[in-house]
Scaffold this motif. Structure first.
Motif, PDB file in Angstrom:
ATOM      1  N   SER A  59     -11.692 -13.701 -35.548  1.00 16.67           N
ATOM      2  CA  SER A  59     -13.121 -14.231 -35.910  1.00 16.67           C
ATOM      3  C   SER A  59     -13.996 -13.122 -35.488  1.00 16.67           C
ATOM      4  CB  SER A  59     -13.250 -15.556 -35.073  1.00 16.67           C
ATOM      5  OG  SER A  59     -13.027 -15.259 -33.580  1.00 16.67           O
ATOM      6  N   SER A  60     -15.308 -13.155 -35.938  1.00 16.84           N
ATOM      7  CA  SER A  60     -16.120 -12.278 -35.784  1.00 16.84           C
ATOM      8  C   SER A  60     -16.774 -12.408 -34.306  1.00 16.84           C
ATOM      9  CB  SER A  60     -17.721 -12.559 -36.637  1.00 16.84           C
ATOM     10  OG  SER A  60     -18.292 -13.886 -36.248  1.00 16.84           O
ATOM     11  N   ARG A  61     -17.296 -11.213 -33.790  1.00 18.65           N
ATOM     12  CA  ARG A  61     -17.882 -11.198 -32.285  1.00 18.65           C
ATOM     13  C   ARG A  61     -18.760 -12.071 -32.208  1.00 18.65           C
ATOM     14  NH1 ARG A  61     -20.172  -6.247 -32.114  1.00 18.65           N
ATOM     15  NH2 ARG A  61     -19.700  -5.415 -34.268  1.00 18.65           N
ATOM     16  N   GLU A  62     -19.604 -12.352 -33.146  1.00 16.77           N
ATOM     17  CA  GLU A  62     -20.666 -13.367 -33.126  1.00 16.77           C
ATOM     18  C   GLU A  62     -20.439 -14.612 -33.135  1.00 16.77           C
ATOM     19  OE1 GLU A  62     -23.906 -15.348 -32.580  1.00 16.77           O
ATOM     20  OE2 GLU A  62     -23.899 -13.283 -32.621  1.00 16.77           O
ATOM     21  N   THR A  63     -19.109 -15.198 -33.521  1.00 13.78           N
ATOM     22  CA  THR A  63     -18.374 -16.457 -33.395  1.00 13.78           C
ATOM     23  C   THR A  63     -17.704 -16.548 -32.094  1.00 13.78           C
ATOM     24  OG1 THR A  63     -17.645 -16.618 -35.853  1.00 13.78           O
ATOM     25  CG2 THR A  63     -16.484 -17.749 -33.918  1.00 13.78           C
ATOM     26  N   ARG A  64     -17.260 -15.624 -31.345  1.00 13.39           N
ATOM     27  CA  ARG A  64     -16.785 -15.728 -30.077  1.00 13.39           C
ATOM     28  C   ARG A  64     -17.791 -15.792 -29.065  1.00 13.39           C
ATOM     29  NH1 ARG A  64     -13.417 -11.689 -32.324  1.00 13.39           N
ATOM     30  NH2 ARG A  64     -13.927 -10.123 -30.667  1.00 13.39           N
ATOM     31  N   ALA A  65     -18.735 -14.963 -29.309  1.00 17.81           N
ATOM     32  CA  ALA A  65     -20.092 -14.870 -28.385  1.00 17.81           C
ATOM     33  C   ALA A  65     -20.657 -16.027 -28.056  1.00 17.81           C
ATOM     34  CB  ALA A  65     -21.063 -13.792 -28.676  1.00 17.81           C
ATOM     35  N   ALA A  66     -20.917 -16.945 -29.407  1.00 24.19           N
ATOM     36  CA  ALA A  66     -21.323 -17.960 -29.320  1.00 24.19           C
ATOM     37  C   ALA A  66     -20.664 -19.188 -28.737  1.00 24.19           C
ATOM     38  CB  ALA A  66     -21.905 -18.562 -30.840  1.00 24.19           C
ATOM     39  N   PHE A  67     -19.288 -19.072 -28.889  1.00 24.31           N
ATOM     40  CA  PHE A  67     -18.246 -20.028 -28.110  1.00 24.31           C
ATOM     41  C   PHE A  67     -18.313 -19.646 -26.629  1.00 24.31           C
ATOM     42  CE2 PHE A  67     -13.745 -20.378 -26.931  1.00 24.31           C
ATOM     43  CZ  PHE A  67     -13.759 -21.759 -26.867  1.00 24.31           C
ATOM     44  N   LEU A  68     -18.550 -18.343 -26.093  1.00 26.04           N
ATOM     45  CA  LEU A  68     -18.890 -18.356 -24.676  1.00 26.04           C
ATOM     46  C   LEU A  68     -20.020 -18.778 -24.148  1.00 26.04           C
ATOM     47  CD1 LEU A  68     -17.497 -14.542 -24.499  1.00 26.04           C
ATOM     48  CD2 LEU A  68     -16.193 -16.506 -23.893  1.00 26.04           C
ATOM     49  N   ALA A 112     -20.774 -12.465 -23.451  1.00 27.18           N
ATOM     50  CA  ALA A 112     -21.295 -12.686 -24.894  1.00 27.18           C
ATOM     51  C   ALA A 112     -22.181 -11.458 -25.132  1.00 27.18           C
ATOM     52  CB  ALA A 112     -21.589 -13.926 -24.966  1.00 27.18           C
ATOM     53  N   LYS A 113     -22.838 -11.211 -24.571  1.00 26.55           N
ATOM     54  CA  LYS A 113     -23.709 -10.090 -25.016  1.00 26.55           C
ATOM     55  C   LYS A 113     -23.132  -8.638 -25.148  1.00 26.55           C
ATOM     56  CE  LYS A 113     -27.922  -7.547 -22.738  1.00 26.55           C
ATOM     57  NZ  LYS A 113     -27.094  -6.253 -22.500  1.00 26.55           N
ATOM     58  N   HIS A 114     -22.156  -8.556 -24.163  1.00 23.62           N
ATOM     59  CA  HIS A 114     -21.207  -7.479 -24.436  1.00 23.62           C
ATOM     60  C   HIS A 114     -20.306  -7.263 -25.573  1.00 23.62           C
ATOM     61  CE1 HIS A 114     -19.309  -3.915 -22.405  1.00 23.62           C
ATOM     62  NE2 HIS A 114     -18.088  -4.316 -22.606  1.00 23.62           N
ATOM     63  N   ILE A 115     -19.948  -8.154 -26.115  1.00 21.36           N
ATOM     64  CA  ILE A 115     -19.174  -8.058 -26.900  1.00 21.36           C
ATOM     65  C   ILE A 115     -19.805  -8.231 -28.394  1.00 21.36           C
ATOM     66  CG2 ILE A 115     -16.894  -9.249 -26.240  1.00 21.36           C
ATOM     67  CD1 ILE A 115     -17.341 -11.773 -27.707  1.00 21.36           C
ATOM     68  N   ARG A 116     -21.081  -8.837 -28.465  1.00 23.89           N
ATOM     69  CA  ARG A 116     -22.034  -8.643 -29.482  1.00 23.89           C
ATOM     70  C   ARG A 116     -22.485  -6.998 -29.850  1.00 23.89           C
ATOM     71  NH1 ARG A 116     -24.833 -13.828 -27.750  1.00 23.89           N
ATOM     72  NH2 ARG A 116     -24.663 -15.026 -29.564  1.00 23.89           N
ATOM     73  N   GLU A 117     -22.804  -6.356 -28.445  1.00 23.57           N
ATOM     74  CA  GLU A 117     -23.106  -5.025 -28.597  1.00 23.57           C
ATOM     75  C   GLU A 117     -21.766  -4.195 -29.225  1.00 23.57           C
ATOM     76  OE1 GLU A 117     -24.166  -4.358 -24.687  1.00 23.57           O
ATOM     77  OE2 GLU A 117     -26.071  -5.217 -24.881  1.00 23.57           O
ATOM     78  N   GLY A 118     -20.606  -4.481 -29.006  1.00 26.63           N
ATOM     79  CA  GLY A 118     -19.709  -3.752 -29.697  1.00 26.63           C
ATOM     80  C   GLY A 118     -19.267  -2.643 -29.201  1.00 26.63           C
ATOM     81  N   ALA A 119     -19.550  -2.099 -27.878  1.00 28.62           N
ATOM     82  CA  ALA A 119     -19.341  -0.775 -27.427  1.00 28.62           C
ATOM     83  C   ALA A 119     -17.636  -0.959 -26.880  1.00 28.62           C
ATOM     84  CB  ALA A 119     -20.018  -0.219 -26.168  1.00 28.62           C
ATOM     85  N   VAL A 498      -9.029  -3.212 -46.595  1.00 27.48           N
ATOM     86  CA  VAL A 498      -7.928  -4.120 -45.793  1.00 27.48           C
ATOM     87  C   VAL A 498      -8.267  -3.815 -44.292  1.00 27.48           C
ATOM     88  CG1 VAL A 498      -6.242  -4.101 -47.612  1.00 27.48           C
ATOM     89  CG2 VAL A 498      -6.424  -2.346 -45.763  1.00 27.48           C
ATOM     90  N   LEU A 499      -9.470  -3.120 -43.905  1.00 27.21           N
ATOM     91  CA  LEU A 499      -9.785  -3.087 -42.609  1.00 27.21           C
ATOM     92  C   LEU A 499     -10.394  -4.178 -41.813  1.00 27.21           C
ATOM     93  CD1 LEU A 499     -10.649   0.879 -42.239  1.00 27.21           C
ATOM     94  CD2 LEU A 499      -8.609  -0.321 -41.322  1.00 27.21           C
ATOM     95  N   ASN A 500     -10.449  -4.384 -40.565  1.00 27.16           N
ATOM     96  CA  ASN A 500     -11.132  -5.517 -39.885  1.00 27.16           C
ATOM     97  C   ASN A 500     -12.568  -5.048 -40.184  1.00 27.16           C
ATOM     98  OD1 ASN A 500     -12.772  -5.873 -37.351  1.00 27.16           O
ATOM     99  ND2 ASN A 500     -11.042  -7.290 -37.173  1.00 27.16           N
ATOM    100  N   PRO A 501     -13.506  -5.916 -40.445  1.00 16.59           N
ATOM    101  CA  PRO A 501     -15.013  -5.606 -40.439  1.00 16.59           C
ATOM    102  C   PRO A 501     -15.573  -4.650 -39.475  1.00 16.59           C
ATOM    103  CG  PRO A 501     -14.606  -7.971 -41.055  1.00 16.59           C
ATOM    104  CD  PRO A 501     -13.357  -7.275 -40.430  1.00 16.59           C
ATOM    105  N   ASP A 502     -15.092  -4.703 -38.142  1.00 12.02           N
ATOM    106  CA  ASP A 502     -15.702  -3.841 -37.238  1.00 12.02           C
ATOM    107  C   ASP A 502     -15.550  -2.403 -37.199  1.00 12.02           C
ATOM    108  OD1 ASP A 502     -16.827  -5.830 -35.621  1.00 12.02           O
ATOM    109  OD2 ASP A 502     -15.253  -6.591 -34.572  1.00 12.02           O
ATOM    110  N   LEU A 503     -14.312  -1.981 -38.152  1.00 18.49           N
ATOM    111  CA  LEU A 503     -13.923  -0.673 -38.445  1.00 18.49           C
ATOM    112  C   LEU A 503     -14.682  -0.090 -39.710  1.00 18.49           C
ATOM    113  CD1 LEU A 503     -10.385   0.208 -37.307  1.00 18.49           C
ATOM    114  CD2 LEU A 503     -12.602   1.313 -37.022  1.00 18.49           C
ATOM    115  N   GLN A 504     -15.115  -0.960 -40.682  1.00 21.05           N
ATOM    116  CA  GLN A 504     -15.577  -0.684 -41.959  1.00 21.05           C
ATOM    117  C   GLN A 504     -16.806  -0.014 -41.988  1.00 21.05           C
ATOM    118  OE1 GLN A 504     -15.499  -4.447 -44.386  1.00 21.05           O
ATOM    119  NE2 GLN A 504     -13.622  -4.645 -44.134  1.00 21.05           N
TER     120      GLN A 504
END
Length: 504
Positions: A59-68, A112-119, A498-504
């Motif tokens: 799932s997207s980072r946004e989905t997981r952040a919203a869940f947290l 949630a904030k941390h994973i949204r930023e993606g670092a 075919v890559l995860n969107p976070d790597l594209q």
């Protein structure tokens, strides 16, 4: 919301009972009955978690952040119910539980904030070099990916912040890993109310229900099955050295060994340096006892050892500490078992040859009063048991002869969560010699404070060399905790399609 308990387990979105039951141990209210966990329930929870992994991990980072954030919101909605059952089960005051609830929800929001930023993904790319003289280099991309379902063991001393939706659970969910929690029998009602909050967040966010399960209580076989189940890929644990080491060994003995992130115990030594004692020894002594007795000494960062250079300044420090300890009231401990273990540990240490009890009185039932003990550096070095944690408000003052003896003892200390230095400017030369030793012993070094109180922040490290924790490169508090449940994967010449969107 009002208190509404089922007494059941939450397995992949369903509240499930069991034939075996156990009763809570409230301080004053009538005991409540709860279903006891079984290995079969663990199997069902682990299988559901693996099924959830294939959607949740991708799932997207946004989905997981919203869940947290939704979990945090649902916990706050149940704030009154959590305080009601939490005070009943643990004996902790309402204010402590309310503060711990805020820490728990704040941690979820921070992650949630941390994973949204993606670092935290630590993304790296090395472009292709087709014309490199030494030979062509392929394109390389790297990212951190979730490892799979995680088992979490609730802690006895933190019904919220280190239990059902505490740091380990929040970190695993942030990383993209489903969680199976083994609830602690000290606070099953609190665990169930928090599980209800997580379940509500799952439904509100449309998350696979297998992303979280709670198995309450049960025999040792339940915990053993959880850490040995082939679908579980890591374990988070906070508890005693004996229980943690047994689970750690089981993880290592599996056909596929898995990481065990255990926090097993720490005495959190304090080095009170001469110039600091000369300037404010009485204040340091009083403050030390305040930290030592906070929450009946039931914190993993409880400062149970103080090293001082023998002399008049040490006398003033000890006198103030004794006065502060005698002026304190007895406090309620979390369970009858913890109180009994404290009495036994305090009696054993106070009867050690060469140890003098300055303050100490055994209490009946579930209450505890502080023990202040005193010994010499030579006696301390000769008795390894004096460096072991006694869970409760027990502190030992160790009088050393000189800087050489203090440094020698520091080198022999086991791994710690924290080491504290009480120092003034004039102590800097001696402290400068200690710091290289102490940074190999602990995950957090602090000056002119006390370690009780662990800030949830990016730079926090709550871990340390064994036996403070079983993985010296990890922390169970702060955003770096998420990295425990990730592993690096390199992609060579892989097309973006075919890559995860976070790597594209």
């Amino acid at each position: 919301m009002t208190l509404d308990l089922t007494g059941k387990h939450l397995i992949a979105g369903e509240w499930v009972g069991a034939d075996q039951t156990f009763k809570s141990q409230p301080l004053s209210a009538e005991p409540r009955t709860f279903s006891a966990g079984t290995p079969d329930l663990v199997d069902r929870a682990a299988e559901a978690a693996e099924d959830a992994f294939w959607t949740y991990a991708y799932s997207s980072r946004e989905t997981r952040a919203a869940f947290l954030e939704a979990i945090a919101e649902e916990i706050e909605k149940r704030g009154d119910a959590i305080t009601e059952i939490g005070t009943e089960e643990s004996g902790l005051p309402a204010g402590r539980l309310q503060g711990e609830r805020g820490r728990t929800t704040g941690q979820l929001k921070l992650f949630a904030k941390h994973i949204r930023e993606g670092a935290y993904l630590d993304r790296r790319t090395d472009p292709a070099m087709p014309d490199r003289p030494a030979g062509p280099r392929p394109e390389l991309k790297m990212i951190q990916r979730p490892i799979g379902p995680v088992a979490v063991f609730g802690a006895s001393n933190f019904p919220l912040a280190f239990s059902t939706a505490g740091g380990d659970t929040a970190a695993a969910l942030a990383a993209g890993c489903p969680v199976v929690v083994k609830g602690h029998e000290a606070h099953p009602g609190t665990g169930e109310i928090v599980a209800q909050a997580i379940h509500a967040a799952i439904e509100a966010c449309g998350i696979h229900p297998g992303v979280f399960s709670l198995v309450q209580g049960g025999s040792r076989a339940v915990g053993e099955r959880l850490v040995t189940h082939p679908l579980i890929k890591a374990v988070g644990f906070t508890g005693s050295l004996g229980a943690g080491r047994a689970l750690y060994d089981l993880c290592a003995q599996r056909p596929e060994p898995i990481p065990f992130f255990g926090e097993l115990g720490s005495v959190n030594p304090v080095f009170a340096m001469p110039e600091a004692l000369k300037a404010r020894g009485e204040a340091i002594g009083t403050a030390w006892v305040g930290s030592l007795t906070m929450g009946a000494g039931q914190f993993c960062t409880n400062p149970g050892l103080v090293f001082v250079k023998d002399g008049p300044e040490a006398d003033n420090f000890v006198s103030a500490a004794v006065d502060a300890a005698k002026g304190g009231d007895e406090q309620v401990m979390l369970t009858d078992g913890i109180a009994a273990a404290y009495r036994s540990g305090a009696e054993k240490v106070s009867q050690t040859e060469g140890v003098k009890a300055l303050v100490g009185e055994a209490n009946a039932s579930r209450h505890a009063s502080p023990y202040i003990l005193e010994t010499t550096g030579k006696v301390f070095e000769a008795n390894e048991a004096l460096a072991e944690e006694v869970f409760g408000p027990l502190g030992i003052v160790v009088r050393v002869e000189d800087d050489t003896e203090m440094e020698r003892i520091a080198r022999k200390l086991h791994g710690q969560l924290t080491v504290t230095l009480q120092m003034d400017d004039g102590d800097a030369p001696a402290v400068g010699k200690l710091v290289p030793i102490l940074e190999r012993k602990a995950g957090r070094l602090l000056a002119n404070g006390f370690p009780t109180g662990v800030e949830v922040a990016d730079a926090m490290v709550h871990g340390g060399p064994y036996p403070a924790s079983t993985n010296f490169g990890a922390t169970s508090v702060g955003t770096l905790a998420i990295r425990r449940f990730l592993r690096p994967v390199c992609y060579q010449n892989m097309p973006d399609s075919v890559l995860n969107p976070d790597l594209q």
